[in-house]
Design an enzyme around this catalytic site. Structure first.
Site, PDB file in Angstrom:
ATOM      1  CE  LYS A 254      -2.445 -64.093  42.725  1.00  0.00           C
ATOM      2  NZ  LYS A 254      -1.538 -64.446  43.768  1.00  0.00           N
TER       3      LYS A 254
ATOM      4  CD  GLU B 208      -3.804 -68.672  50.957  1.00  0.00           C
ATOM      5  OE1 GLU B 208      -3.245 -67.685  51.209  1.00  0.00           O
ATOM      6  OE2 GLU B 208      -4.541 -68.770  50.056  1.00  0.00           O
TER       7      GLU B 208
ATOM      8  CG  HIS C 214      17.033 -75.842  58.265  1.00  0.00           C
ATOM      9  ND1 HIS C 214      17.233 -75.337  59.555  1.00  0.00           N
ATOM     10  CD2 HIS C 214      17.986 -76.836  58.429  1.00  0.00           C
ATOM     11  CE1 HIS C 214      17.875 -76.061  60.292  1.00  0.00           C
ATOM     12  NE2 HIS C 214      18.267 -77.067  59.679  1.00  0.00           N
TER      13      HIS C 214
ATOM     14  CB  SER D 225      -7.553 -63.381  42.089  1.00  0.00           C
ATOM     15  OG  SER D 225      -7.390 -61.681  41.894  1.00  0.00           O
TER      16      SER D 225
END
Ligand code: ARG
Length: 489
Positions: free
Chosen positions: A307, A314, A180, A301
């Protein structure tokens, strides 16, 4: 084989076709037609814009067919030699990007044949004897998938080797297991990595099953019912590396199960990749800080200078959706198609080539990510403590040492967690007095009881994260690889 676009096709392709002008068509199938197709018909019909990647397998299959035609005396020796040389030249021209593609010639099969005839003349027109584009496209895609799969199988073996090597080097590293997405229990980092090893190991088995579904040759099925010549299907089958011809010519031209298998294989592979990537993305966040991804697999970024984004992970996660889309597209295309060949089937290649390219990227991308991860054990150990990961150990200790029934022991350990949370403590920093107020009687634990490695060692049984069981598991993984690494399908 990885689909690569024709290096620099001279593109008078798709849009600049002739047609719609009312003159008699010059198509290879022109015989019974009075007028050429309209422009939009030609645009819808063409597949050369994507099936040109089949040119090598198409030429290989054509050579096998020609050799067989020579054997049964449909072709003379001179004709065969001319065809052989001509096909070799066509292959070179396509590879060099000097052969123009045209929507008017529809697909790769007609391009090869028509260029061959341009080069060698009359003999070229005999190549299509006893063959149809229906068995031709089927044999081409069989060969194409078989090659892609065999390359990708090799990449998958390398990925498994890499996971195993990493697991071996992480035998003493504490890691954390989640359910979980809540901290559950400490595990060895090896154990965590091997959980992925076994998923990909099953993908290797599925790759071999998929290869098995490619073992029959459709060549010689012709349009659907077989050829009107004494063709030797066994000869072309064996020359092209198949076990035997398809037993049924109608099945041979209509079947796309091998593509379904391939798509499902890619999709399942990507499900495993995307689950791993999801872990990596979470663990790489500042909030978790369990791993650091290297610069090789991260990007910056354009606006936020701080970043370093896990874009590759991804993207691989996103591609899982894309390849599943290709699987669904083929399933939907095939549903309710009457026997045998229907032009709908031309679309199969759009999905197929895309997924072949994605699978290659997925496997190579995974390996690159694995090469560029640093694991931060200290941060994991800190979170195990913050997350009261040893609460189960406390309950089990009471069961073992104090003969407390498990349900009661579970309640005491639960109280301990609530108490620690309230008093801003950890399980390992609770004093004897604390335990007295939690359990009603004083309670003490052996030294190192709360060390995560002690907890890991208390885990028992085959397949557990117990260090000895993990050593055994590593042997099992190595044995699996030894057995499967070189096994030809
Ligand atoms: N380009 C076609 C395909 O990919 C080849 C087969 C054409 N056959 C036909 N009967 N029109 O399916």
């Amino acid at each position: 084989m990885t689909p690569t676009p024709n290096p620099s096709p001279k593109t008078e392709t798709v849009s600049e076709s002739s047609g719609g002008r009312g003159e008699k068509t010059d198509k290879l199938w022109h015989g019974r037609f009075e007028a050429p197709p309209s422009k939009i018909t030609e645009e819808i019909s063409e597949s050369i814009s994507f099936d040109h990647v089949l040119y090598k397998v198409d030429i290989r299959a054509s050579l096998a067919h020609a050799r067989m035609l020579r054997r049964i005396a449909v072709l003379s020796e001179q004709e065969f030699t001319a065809i052989e040389k001509g096909l070799q030249q066509v292959e070179k021209e396509i590879a060099a990007g000097t052969m123009p593609f045209s929507a008017a010639l529809e697909d790769i099969h007609m391009h090869v044949e028509s260029r061959l005839t341009e080069i060698i003349g009359e003999a070229g027109k005999k190549l299509h004897t006893g063959r149809s584009r229906n068995d031709q496209v089927a044999v081409d895609t069989h060969l194409f998938v078989r090659e892609a799969l065999s390359e990708q199988r090799a990449d998958l073996v390398k990925l498994l080797e890499q996971l195993l090597a990493l697991a071996k080097s992480a035998k003493d590293t504490v890691w954390v297991g989640y359910t979980h997405l809540q901290i559950a229990q400490p595990v060895l980092l090896s154990h965590y990595l091997l959980a992925y090893f076994w998923q990909f190991a099953r993908d290797l088995e599925l790759a071999d099953f998929t290869a098995g579904s490619l073992r029959h040759s459709p060549l010689g099925a012709a349009a659907l019912g077989g050829a009107n010549y004494a063709i030797d299907r066994a000869m072309t089958a064996s020359e092209l590396g198949f076990v035997a011809p398809y037993a049924n010519s109608m099945d041979a031209v209509a079947n796309r199960d091998y593509q379904l298998n391939y798509h499902f294989w890619v999709t399942r592979l990507f499900l495993h990749i995307s689950r791993f990537c999801e872990d990596i993305i979470i663990y790489n966040s500042t909030e978790f800080g369990y791993i650091t991804l290297g610069d090789a697999v991260t990007t910056g970024s354009s606006i936020m200078p701080q970043k370093k984004n896990p874009d590759i992970a991804e993207l691989l996660r996103g591609k899982a959706g894309r390849v599943n889309g290709n699987l669904q597209a083929l399933i939907t295309n095939l549903k309710g198609l009457p026997l045998t060949y229907n032009r709908d089937l031309q679309e199969d290649k759009v999905y197929l080539f895309d997924s072949i390219g994605q699978a290659r990227q997925g496997l190579l991308g995974m390996r690159e990510i694995l090469q560029n991860i640093r694991f931060h054990e200290a941060r994991v150990v800190e979170n195990l403590s913050r997350g009261f990961a040893l609460a189960t150990d406390v309950a089990d200790y009471l069961v073992r040492e104090k003969q407390t029934p498990f349900r009661d022991a579970h309640a005491v350990a639960g109280n301990a967690v609530a108490y620690a949370e309230k008093h801003n403590k950890r399980l390992e920093t609770l004093s004897a007095d604390d335990w007295k107020s939690i359990a009603g009687s004083p309670l003490s634990f052996p030294t190192d009881f709360f060390h995560p490695l002690s907890s890991i060692k208390r885990r028992r049984g085959e397949g557990s994260t117990n260090p000895e069981a993990v050593v055994k598991q590593i042997d099992q993984a190595a044995a699996f690889l030894a057995q499967h690494a070189t096994t030809a399908q």
